[in-house]
Design an enzyme around this catalytic site. Structure first.
Site, short mmCIF file in Angstrom:
data_model
loop_
_atom_site.label_atom_id
_atom_site.label_comp_id
_atom_site.label_asym_id
_atom_site.label_seq_id
_atom_site.Cartn_x
_atom_site.Cartn_y
_atom_site.Cartn_z
N GLY A 31 -43.30 9.66 26.47
CA GLY A 31 -42.34 9.56 25.37
C GLY A 31 -41.03 10.26 25.64
N LEU A 33 -38.16 8.79 25.38
CA LEU A 33 -37.74 7.78 26.36
C LEU A 33 -36.24 7.84 26.65
CD1 LEU A 33 -39.83 4.74 25.04
CD2 LEU A 33 -40.47 6.42 26.79
N HIS A 37 -37.04 5.48 31.75
CA HIS A 37 -38.22 4.75 31.26
C HIS A 37 -37.88 3.29 30.97
CE1 HIS A 37 -39.07 8.98 29.79
NE2 HIS A 37 -40.19 8.71 30.44
N SER A 183 -34.41 13.03 33.11
CA SER A 183 -35.71 13.62 32.83
C SER A 183 -35.72 14.03 31.36
CB SER A 183 -35.92 14.86 33.70
OG SER A 183 -36.96 15.66 33.18
N SER A 184 -36.86 13.87 30.72
CA SER A 184 -36.96 14.33 29.33
C SER A 184 -36.67 15.82 29.25
CB SER A 184 -38.36 14.04 28.78
OG SER A 184 -38.63 12.66 28.91
#
Ligand code: PAF
Length: 276
Positions: A31, A33, A37, A183-184
């Site tokens: 998640g 996103l 992603h 990156s998250s």
């Protein structure tokens, strides 16, 4: 797009669709996103009839001092992004394991070193959850990002070793305009940390340029990279074979540079091909 949190319902639908001759595609995520992603959804979309994306922050792959509790979440934003990329089913389990889940998947060799050294149980957690997700979603094709290159090679190896009839596809790493790998975890960075974090991809670029200019010795290349990096702590900078991830002393064939470093409490990774 439909959202489903019950793994049994997802598995049942997947099996029905497969029986009807449909091709099932799958992109697992945790998640929050971003374009990294959504680029994987776009890669998967034309390769299947039914595209499943999962969002599950998998506790098994986090160490005891890592960021499981504060991992960023954005359920509404995630659903909008998945829908826009043509995902058919968003699988959002709250729990995925039986209370007495007892199986662990360990993939040797490709999990040695790099992130496997500083995150000792991480890849076991990744392989275990991906094996279980594969069992639930029953995909013909699954897409993973090259941002987590060691993870991608580990999934390829697991799929091969367990003879899973799944085509594993790697999606190219996506960068922000300034070059930072998406990156998250970038959400944790202060402006100052983010500026210094750009040195990670610059170091890899310097190394790739040196290879293109004829430098082959890994120690020389690593020295070139190290000179560029500004981090609070450099976890590793390494050159490895692009497929089996064995450490290289010389860059003669397909090789990749890998880096991990921390900025405050945030650990970032990056990698790129060094082959000319
Ligand atoms: O790359 C990730 O987000 C995770 O490691 C994955 C593959 C979804 C497994 O939890």
């Amino acid at each position: 797009m439909r959202t489903e949190s019950d793994w049994r319902a997802v598995q049942e639908e997947a099996l029905q669709r497969r029986a009807r001759g449909e091709r099932v595609g799958f992109v697992p995520t945790m998640g929050f996103l971003h374009r990294g992603h959504t680029s994987l959804f776009a890669l998967a979309r034309p390769r299947c009839d039914w595209l499943v994306a999962s969002i599950f922050v998998n506790p098994l792959q986090f160490g005891p001092t890592e960021d499981l509790g504060r991992y960023p979440r954005d359920p509404e934003g995630d659903a909008a992004k998945a829908r826009a990329e043509g995902v058919d089913l968003l699988f959002t389990p709250t729990t995925l394991y039986h209370r007495d889940h007892s199986t662990r998947v360990i993939v040797d060799q490709v999990s040695d070193g790099l992130c496997g050294a500083s995150r000792p149980t991480h890849f076991e957690g990744v392989a275990t959850v991906v094996a279980r997700l594969f069992g639930v979603v029953q995909p013909h094709v699954a897409v993973f990002g090259e941002k987590d290159y060691q993870q991608l090679q580990l999934i390829r190896r697991m799929t091969r070793d367990l003879a899973l009839p799944i085509e594993v596809i790697g999606g190219p790493l996506v960068r922000d305009a300034d070059g930072l790998a998406l990156s998250s975890r970038n959400a944790y960075l202060s402006e100052e940390q983010r500026t210094r974090a750009l040195s990670l991809h610059q170091a890899l670029d310097d190394m790739a340029e040196a290879v293109a200019a004829g430098t082959r010795d890994a120690a020389d290349l690593l020295e070139i990279g190290r000179r560029r990096i500004h981090a609070d702590r450099l976890d590793y900078l390494e050159i490895r074979d692009a497929t089996d991830l064995r450490p290289l002393n010389q860059v003669d064939g397909p090789a990749r540079g890998f880096v991990a470093a921390t900025y405050g409490g945030t650990r970032l990774i990056d990698n790129r091909s060094l082959s000319s």
